[in-house]
Design a protein around this motif. Structure first.
Motif, PDB file in Angstrom:
ATOM      1  N   LEU A  59       0.828  -1.201   0.000  1.00 61.72           N
ATOM      2  CA  LEU A  59       0.000   0.000   0.000  1.00 61.72           C
ATOM      3  C   LEU A  59       0.869   1.260   0.000  1.00 61.72           C
ATOM      4  CD1 LEU A  59      -2.792   1.261   0.062  1.00 61.72           C
ATOM      5  CD2 LEU A  59      -2.817   0.959   2.552  1.00 61.72           C
ATOM      6  N   THR A  60       1.923   1.252   0.803  1.00 56.79           N
ATOM      7  CA  THR A  60       2.846   2.387   0.815  1.00 56.79           C
ATOM      8  C   THR A  60       3.443   2.615  -0.568  1.00 56.79           C
ATOM      9  OG1 THR A  60       3.427   2.120   3.144  1.00 56.79           O
ATOM     10  CG2 THR A  60       5.041   3.213   1.754  1.00 56.79           C
ATOM     11  N   LYS A  61       3.835   1.542  -1.216  1.00 54.41           N
ATOM     12  CA  LYS A  61       4.423   1.643  -2.555  1.00 54.41           C
ATOM     13  C   LYS A  61       3.413   2.183  -3.554  1.00 54.41           C
ATOM     14  CE  LYS A  61       6.871  -1.083  -6.045  1.00 54.41           C
ATOM     15  NZ  LYS A  61       7.368  -2.440  -6.420  1.00 54.41           N
ATOM     16  N   ALA A  62       2.171   1.712  -3.481  1.00 53.75           N
ATOM     17  CA  ALA A  62       1.139   2.168  -4.419  1.00 53.75           C
ATOM     18  C   ALA A  62       0.850   3.653  -4.239  1.00 53.75           C
ATOM     19  CB  ALA A  62      -0.130   1.346  -4.238  1.00 53.75           C
ATOM     20  N   ILE A  63       0.790   4.102  -2.988  1.00 49.75           N
ATOM     21  CA  ILE A  63       0.546   5.527  -2.719  1.00 49.75           C
ATOM     22  C   ILE A  63       1.688   6.372  -3.276  1.00 49.75           C
ATOM     23  CG2 ILE A  63       0.382   7.258  -0.895  1.00 49.75           C
ATOM     24  CD1 ILE A  63      -1.083   5.145   0.791  1.00 49.75           C
ATOM     25  N   ALA A  64       2.923   5.930  -3.048  1.00 47.97           N
ATOM     26  CA  ALA A  64       4.084   6.690  -3.511  1.00 47.97           C
ATOM     27  C   ALA A  64       4.141   6.752  -5.029  1.00 47.97           C
ATOM     28  CB  ALA A  64       5.362   6.068  -2.959  1.00 47.97           C
ATOM     29  N   GLU A  65       3.846   5.650  -5.685  1.00 41.41           N
ATOM     30  CA  GLU A  65       3.984   5.596  -7.143  1.00 41.41           C
ATOM     31  C   GLU A  65       2.834   6.265  -7.874  1.00 41.41           C
ATOM     32  OE1 GLU A  65       6.744   1.557  -7.390  1.00 41.41           O
ATOM     33  OE2 GLU A  65       4.656   1.490  -8.098  1.00 41.41           O
ATOM     34  N   THR A  66       1.710   6.450  -7.199  1.00 41.96           N
ATOM     35  CA  THR A  66       0.564   7.110  -7.839  1.00 41.96           C
ATOM     36  C   THR A  66       0.354   8.534  -7.345  1.00 41.96           C
ATOM     37  OG1 THR A  66      -0.973   6.255  -6.156  1.00 41.96           O
ATOM     38  CG2 THR A  66      -0.635   4.902  -8.128  1.00 41.96           C
ATOM     39  N   ARG A 105      -0.245   4.166   9.940  1.00 45.20           N
ATOM     40  CA  ARG A 105      -1.068   5.373   9.845  1.00 45.20           C
ATOM     41  C   ARG A 105      -0.283   6.615  10.256  1.00 45.20           C
ATOM     42  NH1 ARG A 105      -3.906   8.651   7.348  1.00 45.20           N
ATOM     43  NH2 ARG A 105      -6.022   9.159   8.031  1.00 45.20           N
ATOM     44  N   GLN A 106       0.538   6.499  11.260  1.00 46.74           N
ATOM     45  CA  GLN A 106       1.349   7.631  11.702  1.00 46.74           C
ATOM     46  C   GLN A 106       2.278   8.115  10.590  1.00 46.74           C
ATOM     47  OE1 GLN A 106       3.334   6.362  15.265  1.00 46.74           O
ATOM     48  NE2 GLN A 106       1.530   6.662  16.567  1.00 46.74           N
ATOM     49  N   LEU A 107       2.765   7.193   9.785  1.00 47.94           N
ATOM     50  CA  LEU A 107       3.659   7.548   8.687  1.00 47.94           C
ATOM     51  C   LEU A 107       2.918   8.116   7.487  1.00 47.94           C
ATOM     52  CD1 LEU A 107       6.051   4.447   8.772  1.00 47.94           C
ATOM     53  CD2 LEU A 107       6.524   6.755   9.628  1.00 47.94           C
ATOM     54  N   HIS A 108       1.605   7.951   7.459  1.00 49.02           N
ATOM     55  CA  HIS A 108       0.803   8.401   6.317  1.00 49.02           C
ATOM     56  C   HIS A 108      -0.370   9.258   6.791  1.00 49.02           C
ATOM     57  CE1 HIS A 108       2.913   4.746   5.027  1.00 49.02           C
ATOM     58  NE2 HIS A 108       2.940   5.293   3.828  1.00 49.02           N
ATOM     59  N   ALA A 109      -0.090  10.103   7.778  1.00 47.31           N
ATOM     60  CA  ALA A 109      -1.149  10.943   8.346  1.00 47.31           C
ATOM     61  C   ALA A 109      -1.689  11.943   7.342  1.00 47.31           C
ATOM     62  CB  ALA A 109      -0.608  11.682   9.575  1.00 47.31           C
ATOM     63  N   SER A 134      -8.948   5.642  16.262  1.00 50.31           N
ATOM     64  CA  SER A 134      -7.605   6.213  16.295  1.00 50.31           C
ATOM     65  C   SER A 134      -6.900   6.136  14.946  1.00 50.31           C
ATOM     66  CB  SER A 134      -6.754   5.503  17.349  1.00 50.31           C
ATOM     67  OG  SER A 134      -6.677   4.115  17.090  1.00 50.31           O
ATOM     68  N   LEU A 135      -7.380   5.266  14.048  1.00 52.52           N
ATOM     69  CA  LEU A 135      -6.766   5.159  12.725  1.00 52.52           C
ATOM     70  C   LEU A 135      -7.219   6.283  11.792  1.00 52.52           C
ATOM     71  CD1 LEU A 135      -6.878   1.305  12.049  1.00 52.52           C
ATOM     72  CD2 LEU A 135      -4.930   2.698  12.776  1.00 52.52           C
ATOM     73  N   GLY A 136      -8.238   7.022  12.207  1.00 54.98           N
ATOM     74  CA  GLY A 136      -8.675   8.153  11.403  1.00 54.98           C
ATOM     75  C   GLY A 136      -9.235   7.752  10.052  1.00 54.98           C
ATOM     76  N   ILE A 137     -10.032   6.701  10.028  1.00 57.38           N
ATOM     77  CA  ILE A 137     -10.628   6.231   8.783  1.00 57.38           C
ATOM     78  C   ILE A 137     -12.115   6.570   8.781  1.00 57.38           C
ATOM     79  CG2 ILE A 137     -11.090   4.224   7.330  1.00 57.38           C
ATOM     80  CD1 ILE A 137      -8.718   2.834   8.627  1.00 57.38           C
ATOM     81  N   ALA A 138     -12.560   7.336   7.798  1.00 55.20           N
ATOM     82  CA  ALA A 138     -13.994   7.598   7.642  1.00 55.20           C
ATOM     83  C   ALA A 138     -14.660   6.332   7.131  1.00 55.20           C
ATOM     84  CB  ALA A 138     -14.211   8.754   6.670  1.00 55.20           C
ATOM     85  N   VAL A 139     -15.754   5.932   7.762  1.00 54.22           N
ATOM     86  CA  VAL A 139     -16.433   4.681   7.411  1.00 54.22           C
ATOM     87  C   VAL A 139     -17.839   4.994   6.913  1.00 54.22           C
ATOM     88  CG1 VAL A 139     -17.148   2.416   8.240  1.00 54.22           C
ATOM     89  CG2 VAL A 139     -15.088   3.481   9.176  1.00 54.22           C
TER      90      VAL A 139
END
Length: 228
Positions: free
Chosen positions: A59-66, A96-100, A121-126
Motif C-alpha cells: 500500500l505504501t508503494k502504491a501511494i508513492a507511485e501514484t 497510519r502515523q507515517l501516512h497521516a 484512532s486510525l482516522g478512517i472515515a467509514v
C-alpha cells in the motif's frame, strides 16, 4: 501502471491491484483483509506470518507511485473480529502515523459487518455503499447502481491464461464490464484482492468485458483468445 479509459474518465491500474482515479487523487483498494492470518492462527491453523506487514508495504508503494491523496478501501478492511489482535492493530497504527497526510475512507463490506469498524484512532472515515464519486459508485459488492459506473471488490477475480505448451496459469485481474452507458450494459468493474493473504475466484468473461491481468509486476490487457 497501465493507463485506461473507464466510463469516459482516465484510470490508472497499478500492479498491486489498486486503481487510481487521477481526477480525484483517489486510490481504490479492494479486500485488504488485514488480520486474516492472525484470525486463522487463533483457530489453530498454520498460516504465513507478517501478511499484514506485506500488505501495508504494498500500500505504501502504491501511494508513492501514484501520488494518491486519498485511499478508499472497497470493503473487507479487517478480516474478522479476531483481526483486532494487538499486533495487527499496532502495525496499522504505526503505518497510519507515517501516512497521516493521506485521507482514508472505508466502504463497508461483508467482512466489515462481522469484524466491526476499524478503531477511531486510525482516522478512517467509514461509510455504507455506495459512495458516489462523480460518475462512479464505489462499493464492495459488484452489483449495478443506477446512473453510475460501479467499482467494487468482493469477488477476488482471477483468470486462467493458457500458454503454447498447453499449460495454464491463474493470475489476479481487473475485470471491467461494459462502460458504454447503453441501456442494459453491465456497468460494473471489479478490482483484484489487494491483501497478500487472500484467495482468488475465477470469472466468467462476458461479451464486451475488458480484462487486465497482473503478472511479474506489470498489468497487461488480455485478449479473449488468451483466456482459458
Amino acid at each position: 501502471m497501465l493507463r485506461i479509459s473507464l466510463a469516459g474518465h482516465e484510470a490508472l491500474l497499478h500492479a498491486s491491484g489498486a486503481l487510481l482515479l487521477p481526477a480525484t487523487g483517489a486510490l481504490l483498494v479492494a479486500d485488504a483483509h488485514f488480520g486474516k492470518a492472525v484470525s486463522y492462527r487463533k483457530l489453530g491453523v498454520p498460516v504465513p506470518e507478517a501478511t499484514t506487514t506485506a500488505t501495508l508495504h504494498d500500500l505504501t508503494k502504491a501511494i508513492a507511485e501514484t501520488s494518491a491523496r486519498r485511499v478508499v478501501f472497497l470493503g473487507d478492511f479487517l478480516h474478522s473480529a479476531r483481526s483486532h489482535a494487538r499486533e495487527t492493530l499496532q502495525a496499522l497504527a504505526e503505518w497510519r502515523q507515517l501516512h497521516a497526510h493521506v485521507d482514508l475512507t472505508l466502504v463497508r463490506g461483508n467482512h466489515d459487518e462481522r469484524a466491526g469498524d476499524p478503531p477511531p484512532s486510525l482516522g478512517i472515515a467509514v461509510v455504507d455503499e455506495p459512495l458516489r464519486v462523480g460518475d462512479f459508485a464505489l462499493c464492495h459488492h459488484p452489483r449495478p447502481v443506477p446512473g453510475a459506473y460501479v467499482l467494487a471488490g468482493h469477488w477476488h477475480p482471477c483468470v486462467s491464461v493458457r500458454g503454447r505448451a498447453y499449460d495454464h496459469l491463474r493470475l489476479p485481474c481487473f475485470w471491467f464490464g461494459d462502460d458504454s452507458g447503453q441501456p442494459g450494459a453491465h456497468a460494473v468493474g471489479v478490482l483484484p484482492a489487494f491483501g497478500s493473504f487472500t484467495g482468488m475466484h475465477p470469472i466468467d468473461r462476458r461479451e464486451g468485458d475488458r480484462l487486465y491481468a497482473i503478472a511479474d509486476g506489470h498489468v497487461r490487457a488480455l485478449p479473449a483468445a488468451t483466456v482459458a
